[in-house]
Design a protein around this motif. Structure first.
Motif, short mmCIF file in Angstrom:
data_model
loop_
_atom_site.label_atom_id
_atom_site.label_comp_id
_atom_site.label_asym_id
_atom_site.label_seq_id
_atom_site.Cartn_x
_atom_site.Cartn_y
_atom_site.Cartn_z
N ASP A 28 -9.62 80.47 -14.42
CA ASP A 28 -9.94 79.25 -15.19
C ASP A 28 -9.06 79.10 -16.43
OD1 ASP A 28 -10.94 81.40 -16.60
OD2 ASP A 28 -12.88 80.46 -17.04
N GLU A 29 -7.91 79.76 -16.44
CA GLU A 29 -7.03 79.71 -17.61
C GLU A 29 -5.66 79.13 -17.25
OE1 GLU A 29 -8.57 83.44 -20.35
OE2 GLU A 29 -6.94 83.80 -18.92
N ILE A 30 -4.95 78.68 -18.30
CA ILE A 30 -3.57 78.26 -18.17
C ILE A 30 -2.71 79.17 -19.05
CG2 ILE A 30 -4.09 75.86 -17.62
CD1 ILE A 30 -3.66 75.11 -20.53
N LEU A 31 -1.48 79.42 -18.61
CA LEU A 31 -0.53 80.16 -19.43
C LEU A 31 0.35 79.15 -20.14
CD1 LEU A 31 0.54 82.96 -20.26
CD2 LEU A 31 2.22 82.76 -18.40
N GLU A 73 1.98 78.07 -16.14
CA GLU A 73 1.25 78.63 -14.99
C GLU A 73 -0.21 78.22 -15.11
OE1 GLU A 73 0.14 83.03 -13.10
OE2 GLU A 73 1.72 82.86 -14.62
N THR A 74 -0.86 77.99 -13.95
CA THR A 74 -2.28 77.64 -13.96
C THR A 74 -3.07 78.57 -13.05
OG1 THR A 74 -1.99 76.04 -12.17
CG2 THR A 74 -1.81 75.20 -14.42
N GLY A 75 -4.31 78.85 -13.44
CA GLY A 75 -5.20 79.65 -12.61
C GLY A 75 -5.68 78.86 -11.40
N SER A 76 -6.23 79.57 -10.44
CA SER A 76 -6.61 78.97 -9.16
C SER A 76 -7.71 77.92 -9.28
CB SER A 76 -7.04 80.06 -8.18
OG SER A 76 -8.15 80.80 -8.69
N ARG A 77 -8.52 77.98 -10.34
CA ARG A 77 -9.63 77.02 -10.50
C ARG A 77 -9.31 75.90 -11.48
NH1 ARG A 77 -13.30 81.69 -10.38
NH2 ARG A 77 -13.75 81.42 -12.60
N ARG A 80 -7.32 70.29 -14.42
CA ARG A 80 -6.91 69.25 -15.37
C ARG A 80 -5.46 69.37 -15.82
NH1 ARG A 80 -8.91 68.71 -20.14
NH2 ARG A 80 -9.74 70.82 -20.40
N PHE A 81 -4.83 70.51 -15.55
CA PHE A 81 -3.48 70.73 -16.04
C PHE A 81 -2.58 71.26 -14.93
CE2 PHE A 81 -6.42 71.49 -19.58
CZ PHE A 81 -5.99 70.52 -20.47
N LYS A 82 -1.28 71.02 -15.11
CA LYS A 82 -0.29 71.51 -14.16
C LYS A 82 0.92 72.02 -14.95
CE LYS A 82 1.95 67.02 -13.46
NZ LYS A 82 1.28 66.41 -14.61
N PRO A 83 1.75 72.86 -14.34
CA PRO A 83 2.96 73.32 -15.04
C PRO A 83 3.81 72.14 -15.51
CG PRO A 83 2.58 74.67 -13.11
CD PRO A 83 1.57 73.54 -13.04
N HIS A 108 -11.10 74.89 -20.56
CA HIS A 108 -12.06 74.10 -21.35
C HIS A 108 -11.65 73.96 -22.81
CE1 HIS A 108 -13.89 77.28 -23.83
NE2 HIS A 108 -13.73 78.07 -22.80
N ALA A 109 -10.70 74.80 -23.28
CA ALA A 109 -10.31 74.75 -24.68
C ALA A 109 -9.11 73.86 -24.94
CB ALA A 109 -9.99 76.17 -25.17
N ALA A 110 -8.41 73.43 -23.90
CA ALA A 110 -7.14 72.72 -24.06
C ALA A 110 -7.28 71.22 -23.84
CB ALA A 110 -6.10 73.29 -23.10
N ALA A 111 -6.32 70.49 -24.39
CA ALA A 111 -6.22 69.04 -24.18
C ALA A 111 -4.74 68.68 -24.12
CB ALA A 111 -6.89 68.27 -25.32
#
Length: 334
Positions: A28-31, A73-77, A80-83, A108-111
């Motif tokens: 559930d995270e993004i890098l 990078e995006t997690g599997s779940r 709302r975001f993409k590389p 959930h923390a990002a926009a």
């Protein structure tokens, strides 16, 4: 990657600029490749151990809370975001930190970053924006025509909170030095008290709410400006029992915080006012709403100084002096 790491409690001299592995992200995270990181007072308080009883962290810990950058990078779940997306976020009270070349950010923390803002400008927003939003929209439920006192109007939180309060239709009172009177007026402050000439309680009257931003006895003194039925929301404490319950603390800590807040609660009640302590939380949904105001240029970032990445510790030392006009930002990537 390069990062500023707190290896042990004790202050800014315990922070080191070092190499470490990039964080591995959860489903559930993004890098995020961090382009800029905003500095907040909490970032120099944590290394001193001031929040250790209520906010234990696992050392070594990457310092910093606010960031703006590019998703790599995006997690599997993540949905709302993409590389390639430009984002901004607060990761305060979460495992990672922002003063690094890369950061793992919960979805959930990002926009999405407002397109009209640079990464430096966007990095100046998350914590002050969320703090102001949660204090004045959630807690105070500030209504058009109500009067809110926001002391230290030229500081990081003050410069944003004044603008948000005006967007909510409030009448804003603030304090600042003579040199910054025009700045806070340009942000929308209606009643400005030069604290070198007068105190707020000598000038202001019949306020509906106070946003507590100053340490010491300033909050207690300002209670005299309130009218019956008013609210006090403090960002600097003392923490209250409700805060302890919200964080799932044990009976002892609830008792300790009840005792710590008893005096200010009692004083507030004498003025027929309520008291609450606010500990800001990351919230990408709220940050997206704030982003709309920024995109429409109804609120603007106010930045004092931009520090290069290698001088982030100097930025924290400058922030601790309490002299900045607006926010301090560290530029990590050109």
């Amino acid at each position: 990657m390069k990062a500023f790491i707190l290896k042990s409690y004790g202050g800014l001299d315990k922070i080191e600029f070092t190499e470490m592995p990039k964080p591995a992200i959860k489903p559930d995270e993004i890098l995020v490749q961090v382009h800029a990181a905003g500095l907040n007072p909490i970032d120099y308080m944590i290394p001193k151990g001031m929040f250790k009883p209520i906010m234990p962290i696992r050392l070594p810990h990457v310092v910093g809370s606010d960031l703006a950058g590019i998703v790599v990078e995006t997690g599997s779940r993540v949905t709302r975001f993409k590389p390639g997306d430009a984002v901004f976020a607060s990761i305060f009270d979460l495992p990672g930190g922002s003063l690094a070349e890369f950061a793992a950010v919960p979805e959930h923390a990002a926009a999405h970053k407002p397109p009209n803002l640079s990464f430096v400008q966007a990095a100046a927003i998350p914590m002050v924006g969320l703090t102001s939003w949660q204090a004045m929209r959630e807690r105070m439920q500030l209504q058009p025509g109500q009067k809110v006192f926001i002391p230290a109007g030229s500081g990081g939180i003050g410069t944003f909170a004044i603008q948000l309060a005006k967007q909510l239709g409030a009448i804003v009172g603030t304090t600042t030095s003579s040199a910054n009177v025009e700045l806070v007026r340009s942000l929308g402050a209606d009643e400005v008290v030069d604290y070198k000439k007068h105190s707020a309680e000598q000038v202001l009257r019949d306020y509906d709410a106070i946003l507590g931003t100053l340490r010491g006895d300033a909050l207690e003194k300002s209670l005299t400006i309130l009218k019956p039925g008013s609210q006090v929301v403090s960002l600097i404490g003392p923490p209250d029992a409700a805060f302890a319950r919200a964080r799932g603390m044990n009976f002892l800590m609830k008792t300790v915080f009840s005792l710590l807040s008893a005096r200010i609660i009692r004083r507030a009640r004498k003025h027929d006012a309520s008291y609450a302590f606010l500990f800001v939380r990351p919230d990408g949904g709220q940050l997206a709403e704030i982003g709309k105001l920024l995109a429409e240029e109804r609120i603007r970032p106010v930045i004092d100084t931009v520090f290069p990445f290698a001088q982030a510790k100097d930025g924290l030392a400058y922030l601790e002096q309490g002299r900045s006009k607006g926010k301090l930002v560290v530029q990590i990537r050109q």
